[in-house]
Write an enzyme that holds these catalytic residues in place. Structure first.
Site, PDB file in Angstrom:
ATOM      1  N   ALA A 196       1.026  -1.593  -0.022  1.00  0.00           N
ATOM      2  CA  ALA A 196      -0.470   0.065   0.232  1.00  0.00           C
ATOM      3  C   ALA A 196       0.975   1.542  -0.307  1.00  0.00           C
ATOM      4  CB  ALA A 196      -0.917  -0.357   1.042  1.00  0.00           C
TER       5      ALA A 196
ATOM      6  N   TYR B 215       4.248   2.646  -2.202  1.00  0.00           N
ATOM      7  CA  TYR B 215       5.511   1.984  -1.961  1.00  0.00           C
ATOM      8  C   TYR B 215       5.478   0.846  -3.134  1.00  0.00           C
ATOM      9  CZ  TYR B 215       5.455   4.498   1.867  1.00  0.00           C
ATOM     10  OH  TYR B 215       5.725   5.544   3.064  1.00  0.00           O
TER      11      TYR B 215
ATOM     12  N   GLY C  95      -3.433   4.024  14.562  1.00  0.00           N
ATOM     13  CA  GLY C  95      -3.002   4.533  14.051  1.00  0.00           C
ATOM     14  C   GLY C  95      -2.580   5.140  15.399  1.00  0.00           C
TER      15      GLY C  95
END
Length: 352
Positions: free
Chosen positions: A163, A166, A307
């Site tokens: 994802a 990259y 996160g």
């Protein structure tokens, strides 16, 4: 919903010399581990040339494997499940992170345009070198070996980071992939590298120990696709489902502003993938407590990753369970090298 809360893989740049540091990383992960909880470790480079940021951990050497062992053991002692994320940044890199200052590798020789970070800095990247067709199996093998090393380190499984612009995205998305070989052109060809890596890792560690992270709608690092829904469905139906991959970890499109009240809302565009994928479906991307609860209650996802909120709240599941107030995160300390400040010093509820 505590058992549904997952620690998202979060790069923190505190693995000095690309080796995990048990002294402070054990503390960081154990703070966020709970009995029955699920943690996905920060992305681990699969080779020296896979790096794109300073002091990220790796899983390509024996020393790196040994360094992870006490961290994994400490998390397991708390009763949590712990997966490693495997990563190759591709063209999102610079010569200082590459062996002998070489150009980073990619599906293409197109350079990432300068990117403005949230703190206002302008980041620049090196012109990449297009991988030759015969070189690609070597990169597939890097992921295979890193997956084996993760299991040797004691991790319960691995997530392939396919994802966020990259290397996998650079192959899969048509804004970046301009190849004319077996890895470019058609949707099947553009997804071939991803399919080969997933198959190789599943063969080595078992599909029951494997997850894959995808962000079909993202345009990070100038990497986007003209038909993201078709792209993700192809990966799910042609690779993940046939192999019996354990979970698909998918990132929601960026939050959008509701024109009626000006508030940010989740676009909820992952439903076709949730319906298509036959394993555990994990959603993430800006969820708060109530939005996460709604996603689970409505069958939109099986688990929800968090996160930034998990960075600032090591006891996030407990806070969600009690509807407690959350600590605010400090973005300026996300990627520093300090082993404590902005890392393990956020207070727990009982410390307030």
């Amino acid at each position: 919903m505590g058992c549904r809360v997952v620690l998202a893989p979060l790069t923190r740049c505190r693995a000095c010399g690309n080796v995990a540091q048990p002294q402070h990383m054990s503390v960081y992960y154990c703070q966020r581990a709970t009995p029955g909880g699920f943690l996905i470790a920060e992305a681990c480079a699969v080779s020296e040339s896979a790096r794109g940021y300073p002091d990220v951990p790796g899983l390509w050497t024996d020393d790196q494997v040994e360094a992870w062992k006490p961290i994994v053991d400490a998390v397991h002692a708390k009763g949590a499940v712990f997966f490693a994320q495997l990563w190759h940044t591709g063209r999102v890199s610079a010569p200082e992170f590459q062996p002998n200052g070489h150009a980073p590798i990619s599906s293409t020789d197109k350079q990432v345009p300068p990117q403005v970070s949230p703190d206002g800095r302008v980041n620049t990247f090196a012109a990449p070198r297009r991988l030759q067709t015969q070189e690609i199996p070597n990169v597939v093998n890097d992921f295979r070996i890193a997956a084996i090393n993760a299991i040797k380190a004691g991790f319960d499984g691995v997530e392939i980071h396919a994802a966020n612009g990259y290397l996998f995205d650079q192959f899969m998305k048509d804004s970046t992939n301009d190849r004319d070989d077996a890895y470019g052109g058609s949707l099947e060809n553009r997804c071939r590298f991803t399919a080969e890596v997933v198959a190789a890792v599943a063969y080595e560690v078992g599909a029951h120990r494997l997850g894959v992270r995808l962000s079909p709608y993202a345009d990070y690092m100038d990497c986007y696709d003209s038909n993201p829904e078709a792209l993700a469905l192809h990966v799910i139906n042609s690779t993940l489902n046939p192999l019996g991959v354990l979970f698909c970890d998918m990132i929601e499109p960026r939050m959008r502003v509701n024109p009626d009240d000006g508030n940010l809302t989740l676009p909820h565009m992952l439903l076709p993938f949730r319906k298509a994928f036959q394993g555990t479906f994990i959603v993430g991307g800006g969820y708060d407590r109530d939005e996460g609860n709604d996603a689970i209650a409505n069958g939109y996802g099986d688990l929800v990753t968090y996160g930034r909120q998990f960075i600032a709240n090591p006891d996030l599941p407990a806070r969600f369970a009690t509807k407690a107030a959350l600590n605010k995160y400090d973005r300026s300390t996300f990627y520093t090298s300090d082993p404590v400040i902005g890392y393990t010093d956020y207070p727990f509820l009982d410390q307030l």
